[in-house]
Design an enzyme around this catalytic site. Structure first.
Site, short mmCIF file in Angstrom:
data_model
loop_
_atom_site.label_atom_id
_atom_site.label_comp_id
_atom_site.label_asym_id
_atom_site.label_seq_id
_atom_site.Cartn_x
_atom_site.Cartn_y
_atom_site.Cartn_z
N CYS A 83 53.49 47.53 45.04
CA CYS A 83 52.73 47.07 44.04
C CYS A 83 52.65 45.71 44.21
O CYS A 83 53.38 45.11 44.99
CB CYS A 83 53.74 47.19 42.61
SG CYS A 83 53.51 48.80 41.96
N ARG B 216 43.62 32.95 40.33
CA ARG B 216 42.72 32.03 40.75
C ARG B 216 43.02 30.67 41.45
O ARG B 216 42.27 29.48 41.46
CB ARG B 216 41.64 31.87 39.69
CG ARG B 216 41.10 33.03 39.22
CD ARG B 216 39.99 32.84 38.07
NE ARG B 216 38.82 32.22 38.68
CZ ARG B 216 37.99 33.00 39.28
NH1 ARG B 216 37.99 34.40 39.18
NH2 ARG B 216 36.87 32.31 39.64
N TYR C 241 47.13 32.29 45.40
CA TYR C 241 48.38 32.76 45.53
C TYR C 241 48.40 34.32 45.73
O TYR C 241 49.16 34.89 46.53
CB TYR C 241 49.35 32.71 44.24
CG TYR C 241 49.63 31.30 44.00
CD1 TYR C 241 50.61 30.71 45.03
CD2 TYR C 241 49.27 30.52 42.98
CE1 TYR C 241 50.96 29.26 44.83
CE2 TYR C 241 49.86 29.19 42.83
CZ TYR C 241 50.58 28.55 43.61
OH TYR C 241 50.95 27.22 43.50
N GLU D 106 49.14 50.50 48.85
CA GLU D 106 49.02 51.94 48.35
C GLU D 106 48.00 51.74 47.29
O GLU D 106 47.84 51.22 46.76
CB GLU D 106 50.55 52.05 47.66
CG GLU D 106 50.60 53.45 47.17
CD GLU D 106 51.93 53.71 46.39
OE1 GLU D 106 52.18 53.82 45.04
OE2 GLU D 106 53.15 54.40 46.99
N SER E 140 38.56 40.76 50.07
CA SER E 140 38.12 39.21 50.27
C SER E 140 39.19 38.73 51.58
O SER E 140 38.82 38.38 52.66
CB SER E 140 38.34 38.32 49.22
OG SER E 140 38.34 37.17 49.74
#
Length: 546
Positions: free
Chosen positions: A402, A411, A414, A436, A449
């Protein structure tokens, strides 16, 4: 971030008489807006007024999930069809368009495998189109199209060549002698992911694009872990299923019910921030009726009131997450937390994260996991920004189970920093890794990205020798970045960089891609410095107990 299902031609089209599949509901008699008891019932679908991102009014189709009465005023919990669940909300009667309403059709109770009748109410999206029933047509169903290549296993990573076959990289656009335009399959975040498979490979052939879905072997199961398998929580014959054999947190959507589909926490106060949860999280039932849930930002324990929180803060001596600080640069720190040694903190972290993650299942057995919490330091302590978890032993090369950046810190770069840190740990471990599946919509965008920027950074840094085009293999890119080969290939296809030219595969970088990458890297100010990482990997397979 997954199996791609190729629909049969016509499977995605809506027939004129199809019920519950069209964007807008059919116009109904205004008198039919209410049930025989004079009330709007759960399961109804109708247009609901909402404001979009441009602050304009719109009437998307929504489904009534629940109805409640507060001081004689009815409120309706609605889920906007084709919208993410985090936009679900309670609305008043004035925002409902009762002239266009769709009632759920009742289904006949049918016996199930264990002999119990099925009583789940019918939903418009599950109804068989009446036109199809009347005409006796067989409804088209999605099928999987697998493109196979007659190659040895070690050569199947790239169709037509070995993984170590050099790929030419050029910063100028190479001529393309194919008459058809290359298409790249983009996996939509909203597409349901049915199983964990390699990303789609699309190569033009005879003027058409074909999808290649490479199926992966089934999971290897361990035999000494406790818990419940998320893939078989309830057996079909009523007999308790076997214990959970992996630390996977993939959610099994078949066990969703009306309770878990609704947000149950109104607001969370965490330090100096107030957060509006996006999804359901299994906090204690007595806390779900509170207007605000108060959390200690250091130990993440929850309280009923501000007074309870203030009394707790006088006793709580934590000013940072428990565990070892393995990275610090400037005000950014990472703490490694063992799910077995710090169970209370790990469980509270999972409860908080579940408010913003919809595709994961929460387990109170945190022993198989490690948690890496990113914090920002000031004079009051180390404040949590985000985290990711990973299995201590992953049979499928997962380096993230997770991952979450809390909404106040989104945004701001981080998310990529968390992803970069997870791959930095994989480099130290000498492994390649992948997150996962399935990923959330925001997670998919962040990973895609990051992969694009990381791979382009390597390709643009290649230098030609003796005037020839620089060469690099898929395996070399994977070893340098610790990104799994399947993710490297899918990213190159997503960027439309792979071309077949004069008998070999080449990578062509257009000026638009180069300019876009340079602009993106100028904005990416936060980076992981490997010199500041103090991490020693452990071989968990040799430990008798985690």
């Amino acid at each position: 971030m997954a199996e791609v299902v190729s629909p049969v031609p016509g499977a995605g089209r809506r027939e004129p008489g199809e019920v519950g599949r069209a964007r807008g509901p059919p116009v109904a008699d205004p008198g039919a807006a209410l049930s025989p008891q004079g009330e709007i019932i759960e399961g109804c679908r109708l247009p609901v007024l909402r404001r979009n991102q441009d602050n304009e009014d719109e009437w998307p189709l929504a489904e009534i999930l629940s109805v409640k009465d507060i001081n004689g005023r009815k409120l309706f919990y609605v889920h906007y069809i084709d919208f993410n669940k985090r936009l679900d909300e309670w609305v008043t009667h004035e925002r409902l368009d009762l002239k266009k309403i769709q009632f759920p059709k009742k289904e006949a109770k049918t016996p199930t495998k264990n002999g119990l009748p099925g009583s789940r109410p019918g939903s418009p999206e599950r109804e068989v189109p009446a036109s199809a029933q009347a005409s006796g047509k067989t409804l088209p169903i999605p099928v999987q199209i697998t493109l196979r290549f007659n190659l040895p296993k070690e050569r199947e990573a790239i169709p037509g060549g070995e993984p170590d076959q050099p790929l030419s990289s050029s910063s100028c656009l190479q001529p393309n002698h194919r008459s058809t335009k290359r298409k790249v399959e983009v996996v939509s975040p909203a597409t349901p992911v049915l199983s964990e498979t390699a990303p789609a490979s699309v190569f033009p052939q005879n003027g058409s694009a074909r999808r290649a879905v490479a199926a992966q072997p089934g999971r290897k199961r361990k035999s000494n872990c406790l818990g419940t398998d998320e893939d078989s929580q309830d057996s079909s014959d009523g007999i308790p299923s076997a214990p959970r054999m992996t630390g996977s947190l993939v959610s099994d959507r078949s066990h969703d019910d009306i309770v878990t589909r609704m947000k149950n926490i109104e607001c969370i106060e965490l330090g100096r921030h107030r957060l509006k949860p996006w999804y359901f999280s299994p906090y204690p039932q007595e806390l779900t009726t509170l207007p605000v849930l108060y959390l200690c930002e250091f130990c993440l324990k929850y309280g009923r009131s501000l007074k309870c929180l203030q009394r707790h803060l006088t006793k709580c001596d934590l000013r940072h997450p428990p565990g070892n600080e393995i990275y610090r640069k400037g005000t950014i720190s990472f703490f490694e937390i063992d799910g077995r040694k710090n169970k209370s903190y790990s469980q509270n972290l999972c409860l908080l994260a579940k408010c913003f993650l919809d595709h994961k299942t929460l387990y109170y057995d945190t022993d198989p996991f490690l948690f890496y919490v990113m914090t920002e330091y000031d004079c009051k302590g180390f404040h949590i920004v985000g985290y990711f978890s990973k299995e201590k032993e992953s049979t499928e090369d997962y380096n993230v189970a997770c991952i979450l950046t809390l909404p106040p810190y989104q945004r701001r770069g981080y998310g990529k920093l968390l992803i970069e840190f997870s791959y930095e740990l994989s480099k130290v471990e000498g492994k390649t890794g992948t997150p996962e599946k399935p990923l959330s919509d925001l997670g998919l965008l962040s990973y895609r990205s990051y992969w694009s920027q990381t791979i382009l950074e390597i390709l643009m840094g290649l230098k030609s020798e003796s005037g020839e085009r620089p060469q690099i293999t898929i395996n070399e890119i994977s070893e340098i970045t610790s990104i799994k080969k399947e993710d490297v290939i899918s990213t190159l296809q997503y960027l439309n960089l792979i071309n077949y030219y004069k008998g070999q595969y080449i990578l062509t970088l257009s000026e638009d891609i180069v300019d876009g990458h340079e602009r993106a890297m100028l904005k990416r100010l936060l980076r992981i410095d490997s010199k500041c990482l103090h991490f020693t990997p452990k071989d968990w397979s040799k430990r008798g107990k985690w």
